[in-house]
Design a protein around this motif. Sequence first.
Motif, PDB file in Angstrom:
ATOM      1  N   PRO A  52       0.822  -1.215   0.000  1.00 13.16           N
ATOM      2  CA  PRO A  52       0.000   0.000   0.000  1.00 13.16           C
ATOM      3  C   PRO A  52       0.852   1.259   0.000  1.00 13.16           C
ATOM      4  CG  PRO A  52      -0.003  -1.012   2.164  1.00 13.16           C
ATOM      5  CD  PRO A  52       0.717  -1.964   1.255  1.00 13.16           C
ATOM      6  N   GLY A  53       0.479   2.202  -0.815  1.00 14.61           N
ATOM      7  CA  GLY A  53       1.165   3.481  -0.864  1.00 14.61           C
ATOM      8  C   GLY A  53       0.566   4.471   0.109  1.00 14.61           C
ATOM      9  N   PRO A  54       1.133   5.674   0.182  1.00 14.30           N
ATOM     10  CA  PRO A  54       0.615   6.688   1.113  1.00 14.30           C
ATOM     11  C   PRO A  54      -0.859   7.011   0.894  1.00 14.30           C
ATOM     12  CG  PRO A  54       2.749   7.347   0.230  1.00 14.30           C
ATOM     13  CD  PRO A  54       2.331   6.135  -0.541  1.00 14.30           C
ATOM     14  N   ASP A  55      -1.311   6.945  -0.368  1.00 14.32           N
ATOM     15  CA  ASP A  55      -2.709   7.258  -0.648  1.00 14.32           C
ATOM     16  C   ASP A  55      -3.661   6.215  -0.060  1.00 14.32           C
ATOM     17  OD1 ASP A  55      -1.547   5.480  -2.499  1.00 14.32           O
ATOM     18  OD2 ASP A  55      -3.228   5.746  -3.877  1.00 14.32           O
ATOM     19  N   VAL A  56      -3.173   4.980   0.124  1.00  9.60           N
ATOM     20  CA  VAL A  56      -3.990   3.920   0.724  1.00  9.60           C
ATOM     21  C   VAL A  56      -3.926   3.977   2.250  1.00  9.60           C
ATOM     22  CG1 VAL A  56      -4.286   1.420   0.942  1.00  9.60           C
ATOM     23  CG2 VAL A  56      -3.717   2.423  -1.279  1.00  9.60           C
ATOM     24  N   LEU A  57      -2.736   4.266   2.773  1.00  8.37           N
ATOM     25  CA  LEU A  57      -2.543   4.251   4.221  1.00  8.37           C
ATOM     26  C   LEU A  57      -3.119   5.486   4.908  1.00  8.37           C
ATOM     27  CD1 LEU A  57       1.151   2.983   4.361  1.00  8.37           C
ATOM     28  CD2 LEU A  57      -0.888   1.660   4.944  1.00  8.37           C
ATOM     29  N   TRP A  58      -2.948   6.634   4.270  1.00 12.71           N
ATOM     30  CA  TRP A  58      -3.282   7.883   4.949  1.00 12.71           C
ATOM     31  C   TRP A  58      -4.621   8.428   4.482  1.00 12.71           C
ATOM     32  CZ3 TRP A  58      -2.707  10.643   8.998  1.00 12.71           C
ATOM     33  CH2 TRP A  58      -3.047  12.012   9.010  1.00 12.71           C
ATOM     34  N   SER A  59      -5.466   8.735   5.446  1.00 17.99           N
ATOM     35  CA  SER A  59      -6.762   9.341   5.171  1.00 17.99           C
ATOM     36  C   SER A  59      -7.139  10.217   6.357  1.00 17.99           C
ATOM     37  CB  SER A  59      -7.841   8.276   4.935  1.00 17.99           C
ATOM     38  OG  SER A  59      -9.130   8.870   4.932  1.00 17.99           O
ATOM     39  N   PRO A  60      -7.184  11.538   6.198  1.00 15.47           N
ATOM     40  CA  PRO A  60      -7.591  12.412   7.316  1.00 15.47           C
ATOM     41  C   PRO A  60      -8.978  12.052   7.852  1.00 15.47           C
ATOM     42  CG  PRO A  60      -6.619  13.704   5.528  1.00 15.47           C
ATOM     43  CD  PRO A  60      -6.792  12.322   5.005  1.00 15.47           C
ATOM     44  N   ARG A  61      -9.880  11.658   6.955  1.00 16.53           N
ATOM     45  CA  ARG A  61     -11.222  11.295   7.395  1.00 16.53           C
ATOM     46  C   ARG A  61     -11.189  10.060   8.298  1.00 16.53           C
ATOM     47  NH1 ARG A  61     -15.513   8.116   5.121  1.00 16.53           N
ATOM     48  NH2 ARG A  61     -14.093   7.465   3.467  1.00 16.53           N
ATOM     49  N   VAL A  62     -10.375   9.080   7.924  1.00 14.22           N
ATOM     50  CA  VAL A  62     -10.260   7.866   8.738  1.00 14.22           C
ATOM     51  C   VAL A  62      -9.581   8.172  10.069  1.00 14.22           C
ATOM     52  CG1 VAL A  62      -9.139   5.609   8.868  1.00 14.22           C
ATOM     53  CG2 VAL A  62     -10.337   6.287   6.782  1.00 14.22           C
ATOM     54  N   LEU A  63      -8.582   9.048  10.040  1.00 21.33           N
ATOM     55  CA  LEU A  63      -7.920   9.441  11.288  1.00 21.33           C
ATOM     56  C   LEU A  63      -8.918  10.104  12.239  1.00 21.33           C
ATOM     57  CD1 LEU A  63      -5.389   9.820  13.038  1.00 21.33           C
ATOM     58  CD2 LEU A  63      -4.976  11.981  11.827  1.00 21.33           C
ATOM     59  N   LEU A  64      -9.775  10.970  11.718  1.00 15.16           N
ATOM     60  CA  LEU A  64     -10.791  11.601  12.551  1.00 15.16           C
ATOM     61  C   LEU A  64     -11.769  10.555  13.102  1.00 15.16           C
ATOM     62  CD1 LEU A  64     -11.596  14.871  10.557  1.00 15.16           C
ATOM     63  CD2 LEU A  64     -10.411  14.680  12.758  1.00 15.16           C
ATOM     64  N   LEU A  65     -12.106   9.581  12.279  1.00  9.53           N
ATOM     65  CA  LEU A  65     -12.983   8.503  12.736  1.00  9.53           C
ATOM     66  C   LEU A  65     -12.341   7.737  13.879  1.00  9.53           C
ATOM     67  CD1 LEU A  65     -15.566   6.785  12.320  1.00  9.53           C
ATOM     68  CD2 LEU A  65     -14.267   5.425  10.654  1.00  9.53           C
ATOM     69  N   TRP A  66     -11.051   7.444  13.749  1.00  8.27           N
ATOM     70  CA  TRP A  66     -10.331   6.716  14.792  1.00  8.27           C
ATOM     71  C   TRP A  66     -10.257   7.527  16.088  1.00  8.27           C
ATOM     72  CZ3 TRP A  66      -8.954   2.320  16.644  1.00  8.27           C
ATOM     73  CH2 TRP A  66      -7.905   2.221  17.564  1.00  8.27           C
ATOM     74  N   LEU A  67      -9.946   8.824  15.961  1.00 10.11           N
ATOM     75  CA  LEU A  67      -9.863   9.673  17.148  1.00 10.11           C
ATOM     76  C   LEU A  67     -11.231   9.824  17.802  1.00 10.11           C
ATOM     77  CD1 LEU A  67      -7.402  12.449  15.886  1.00 10.11           C
ATOM     78  CD2 LEU A  67      -6.901  10.504  17.383  1.00 10.11           C
ATOM     79  N   ALA A  68     -12.292   9.864  16.982  1.00 11.69           N
ATOM     80  CA  ALA A  68     -13.646   9.925  17.542  1.00 11.69           C
ATOM     81  C   ALA A  68     -13.954   8.657  18.332  1.00 11.69           C
ATOM     82  CB  ALA A  68     -14.664  10.135  16.425  1.00 11.69           C
ATOM     83  N   TRP A  69     -13.491   7.500  17.829  1.00 11.52           N
ATOM     84  CA  TRP A  69     -13.689   6.235  18.540  1.00 11.52           C
ATOM     85  C   TRP A  69     -12.984   6.252  19.896  1.00 11.52           C
ATOM     86  CZ3 TRP A  69     -16.515   2.097  19.055  1.00 11.52           C
ATOM     87  CH2 TRP A  69     -16.002   0.979  19.692  1.00 11.52           C
ATOM     88  N   LEU A  70     -11.735   6.731  19.906  1.00  9.49           N
ATOM     89  CA  LEU A  70     -11.004   6.821  21.170  1.00  9.49           C
ATOM     90  C   LEU A  70     -11.705   7.794  22.119  1.00  9.49           C
ATOM     91  CD1 LEU A  70      -7.267   6.936  19.970  1.00  9.49           C
ATOM     92  CD2 LEU A  70      -8.539   4.982  20.869  1.00  9.49           C
TER      93      LEU A  70
END
Length: 418
Positions: A52-70
């Motif tokens: 997987p390249g950076p475009d597959v690994l990195w997603s600001p939307r997914v990061l926000l989803l993860w932080l919302a879960w925490l």
Amino acid sequence: MAYPQGSRAPLEFGGPLGAAALMVLLPATMFHLLLVARSGPARLLGPPPYLPGPDVLWSPRVLLLWLAWLGLQAALYLLPARKVAEGLELKDKSRLRYPINGFQALVLTALLVGLAVSAGLPLGALPEMLVPLAFAATLTALIFSFLLYLKALGVPPSALAPGGTSGNPIYDFFLGRELNPRICSFDFKYFCELRPGLIGWVLINLALLIQEAELRGSPSLAMWLVNGFQLLYVGDALWHEEAVLTTMDITHDGFGFMLAFGDLAWVPFTYSLQAQFLLHHPQPLGLPMASAICLINALGYYIFRRANSQKNTFRKNPSDPRVAGLETIPTATGRQLLVSGWWGMVRHPNYLGDLIMALAWSLPCGVSHLLPYFYFLYFTALLVHREARDEQQCLQKYGLAWQEYCRRVPYRILPYVY
């Protein structure tokens, strides 16, 4: 075994070089499993279908989803608890207090997820985000571990973990310096131990089940079994949350990258491997075989729960009628070692139950692929290693009494074999 300079205490995990290797190997293994589970061949030992390249690994939307879960799990942690328990006595003779509300967090999470799905939340889309979610969790664990390391530089020596004071920054970063890092009453290690990762694990399983229903009309029997078995395991852990206060993770290990990555990333994204495999590689499963697998899981759970309950009851009150008749060995510390009942059969009967359940979780995936048996193989290695750590610590703590216990109970995990 490596030794720190000026000390006779051995370093675990191969010392600094081993710690550095594990900090690369563990995340790489997790991503390998995520990628091969969805590939056609699904080879455990084969190369992943792509890198997987950076475009597959990195997603600001997914990061926000993860932080919302925490953030959600942290908010549930702070809610009033049905009970507040004290931990074991620390070096400074104090005892920390812990909220016992993990099962409450599981139930409230289930209610919130149910309401969100009924309102149109596409939970079945979650499996397509597992790779960037795993990357976000790994990045979070790395940054969190760095902040924990910095925080530990300002605490008194009595607050440090036994194994996190080698003086080597790589090793101490991996193992963790501070034993119980807290801000006010919020205990970071205790929070991460059973909350975001374990509840996230069953949520990922549920999302995989929903996506399978969307793809094939209904979930397979194998997917139902995996979801049910693992939900029982997580629910049991959270219902008996107080028991974690006497485990090695809480009483001995510092909170560094090893536990932060393990709790936040490895558990939810690796332990859900069987459900991931079944989504992409459906397996036929008849009722007779399913019934046999259920019996295997029930046997493992029975051994696991009965052994742990017997140990916890004895620790709380040795005069309890349920354990008062068990034979014990006195120790120089004033505590007693059980030498009959479940703990007279093998030294770690709870590990035996754990391994039987681990096998039952893999069997619904059939026998055509090794990949879904990774958890069983990994967990065997983990428990054998943990058992060796237990043995070393008990020998140091109980001395001759532990040697007598080992003589009376010669088998460690599997009777007459090991």
